[in-house]
Design a protein around this motif. Structure first.
Motif, PDB file in Angstrom:
ATOM      1  N   HIS A  94       1.111  -5.146  12.094  1.00 14.30           N
ATOM      2  CA  HIS A  94       1.274  -5.925  10.872  1.00 14.30           C
ATOM      3  C   HIS A  94       1.757  -7.317  11.240  1.00 14.30           C
ATOM      4  N   PRO A 119      -7.211   8.260  12.025  1.00 15.68           N
ATOM      5  CA  PRO A 119      -6.719   9.597  11.711  1.00 15.68           C
ATOM      6  C   PRO A 119      -7.024   9.961  10.301  1.00 15.68           C
ATOM      7  N   GLN A 134     -11.947   7.721  14.961  1.00 18.99           N
ATOM      8  CA  GLN A 134     -11.599   6.315  15.105  1.00 18.99           C
ATOM      9  C   GLN A 134     -10.415   5.972  14.216  1.00 18.99           C
ATOM     10  N   LEU A 140      -7.695   2.108  23.386  1.00 18.38           N
ATOM     11  CA  LEU A 140      -8.908   1.407  22.948  1.00 18.38           C
ATOM     12  C   LEU A 140      -8.807  -0.076  23.325  1.00 18.38           C
ATOM     13  N   PRO A 151      -4.505   5.665  17.058  1.00 20.86           N
ATOM     14  CA  PRO A 151      -3.853   4.369  17.249  1.00 20.86           C
ATOM     15  C   PRO A 151      -3.186   3.857  15.977  1.00 20.86           C
ATOM     16  N   LEU A 152      -2.336   2.844  16.123  1.00 22.34           N
ATOM     17  CA  LEU A 152      -1.548   2.294  15.013  1.00 22.34           C
ATOM     18  C   LEU A 152      -2.058   0.922  14.586  1.00 22.34           C
ATOM     19  N   ARG A 211     -12.325   3.439   7.008  1.00 21.85           N
ATOM     20  CA  ARG A 211     -11.547   4.190   6.006  1.00 21.85           C
ATOM     21  C   ARG A 211     -11.613   3.434   4.689  1.00 21.85           C
ATOM     22  N   GLU A 218      -3.504   3.605   1.124  1.00 21.57           N
ATOM     23  CA  GLU A 218      -3.538   2.804   2.341  1.00 21.57           C
ATOM     24  C   GLU A 218      -4.646   1.751   2.298  1.00 21.57           C
ATOM     25  N   SER A 219      -4.539   0.810   3.237  1.00 21.49           N
ATOM     26  CA  SER A 219      -5.531  -0.257   3.343  1.00 21.49           C
ATOM     27  C   SER A 219      -6.914   0.297   3.672  1.00 21.49           C
ATOM     28  N   THR A 278       0.837  -1.205   0.000  1.00 26.14           N
ATOM     29  CA  THR A 278       0.000   0.000   0.000  1.00 26.14           C
ATOM     30  C   THR A 278       0.870   1.253   0.000  1.00 26.14           C
ATOM     31  N   VAL A 279       1.499   1.536   1.140  1.00 26.38           N
ATOM     32  CA  VAL A 279       2.414   2.672   1.276  1.00 26.38           C
ATOM     33  C   VAL A 279       3.558   2.214   2.185  1.00 26.38           C
ATOM     34  N   TYR A 280       4.638   2.999   2.281  1.00 33.01           N
ATOM     35  CA  TYR A 280       5.709   2.650   3.222  1.00 33.01           C
ATOM     36  C   TYR A 280       5.208   2.831   4.656  1.00 33.01           C
TER      37      TYR A 280
END
Ligand code: TXA
Ligand code: MG
Length: 316
Positions: A53, A215, A213, A106, A49-50, A186, A171-172, A21-23
């Motif tokens: 993977h 960014p 929920q 969360l 939040p992150l 998203r 992005e995903s 997707t992206v770096y």
């Protein structure tokens, strides 16, 4: 290069890695200090939040609960550009638990299995998940090449693994699962209709809450340094032009086309790189805005329009 990166990450470093997707800016998801360094390097609000993977469902199932619906989605789309937000499992072993900072308080964790040999090899060698947001300063355009990462974060991170340009470039898609309900937080690299075909029902719209929920849900995000004007049929005055298909402005002082043939995949893959290039052209030539041609909202167009709308949103 890869063994060095694995070793660095195991010791708490933050290293940018290629995905389809992206770096992503990767850190050991179990290491609180390393995860904190990600937020610091990106200048990211702590409430965002992150994504962790993983190599696949087996690794993910150590950390989150899969409902039958979540299982179906993972089977259909992993490895690939779909992130699932699932309930966090109570952790048995404190040392390998996913840092609480990852999910910003969360009780869910966002998980995805990237479809990229380098990312897969790295996570597999580490033996546990890496937390990885897009490898750019918070709010700016996501990186789809190593040089984008250097420009945005070069002096703030410990390394970049070069995997060339990202195949998808967006992005995903993020889907939150609540029991037998799935909501789209998203739009992204997997199309809405493909997700709906697998779950056999429509995706619920994400609830609007005070704290975003995702960014990517902030109004202004993915923004170049100059302003963006949408649905433009040509550049006016001091504008650069971002074209699509036949909508092109050859007269513009700077212009790029997302896909001359109108191909959505090509447009998605070019979006962030073209926005960056036009942003740079604006700086060089003293232009003050990017005018973007309309993009059909079907398929990947939904995610492309989502990113463009946020790039064009008023900034604080
Ligand atoms: O394609 C991608 O998803 C890329 C690559 C690197 O994998 N990553 C990415 O990460 O776009 P980032 O941090 O830029 O965006 C992650 C999104 C954010 O919008 C965040 O709010 C949301 O995922 N998110 C993470 N954990 C969440 C959770 N527990 N609940 C809801 N949203 C979550
Ligand atoms: Mg991002």
């Amino acid at each position: 290069m890869l063994p060095d990166a694995v070793d660095l990450i195991a010791k708490g470093a933050i290293v940018a890695m290629p995905t389809e997707t992206v770096y992503g800016l990767a850190a050991d998801a179990a290491n609180d200090r390393a995860v904190a360094r990600i937020f610091e390097a990106k200048g990211r609000p702590q409430f965002n939040p992150l994504i962790i993977h993983v190599t696949g469902k087996t690794m993910a199932a150590r950390y989150v609960d899969f409902s039958p619906l979540a299982e179906r989605l993972a089977e259909a789309f992993w490895p690939g550009p779909l992130t699932l937000v699932l309930p966090r499992k109570p952790s048995v072993d404190k040392d390998s638990a996913v840092s609480l900072l990852v999910s910003a308080g969360l009780d869910t964790i966002a998980v995805r299995a990237p479809d990229h040999d380098v990312a897969q090899a790295l996570i597999g060698a580490l033996g546990r998940p890496v937390a990885a947001p897009s490898a750019n300063r918070s709010g700016t355009i996501s990186p789809t090449t190593p040089s984008h990462v250097f420009q945005s974060l070069g002096d703030r991170i410990d390394g970049v693994i070069d995997g060339g340009a990202c195949a998808i470039g967006l992005e995903s898609a993020i889907v939150k699962i609540d029991g037998d309900q799935a909501s789209l937080l998203r739009p992204g690299g997997v199309r809405r209709d493909d997700i709906e075909a697998v779950i056999g029902k429509t995706l619920v719209e994400a609830k609007k809450s005070a704290a975003p929920q995702a960014p990517g849900m902030l109004a202004s995000h993915y923004a170049p340094s100059v302003a963006v004007r949408l649905d433009a049929d040509r550049a006016e005055g001091n504008e650069a032009f971002l074209g699509f298909g036949k909508m092109m402005d050859a007269e513009a002082k700077a212009a790029l086309n997302l896909s001359v043939s109108g191909d959505m995949r090509e447009a998605a893959a070019n979006l962030f790189a073209h926005l960056r290039a036009l942003d740079a052209a604006c700086q060089d030539q003293g232009l003050d805005r990017i005018a973007a041609a309309p993009i059909p909202n079907s398929g990947l167009g939904e995610a492309i329009n989502d990113r463009l709308a946020r790039a064009a949103a008023p900034r604080d």
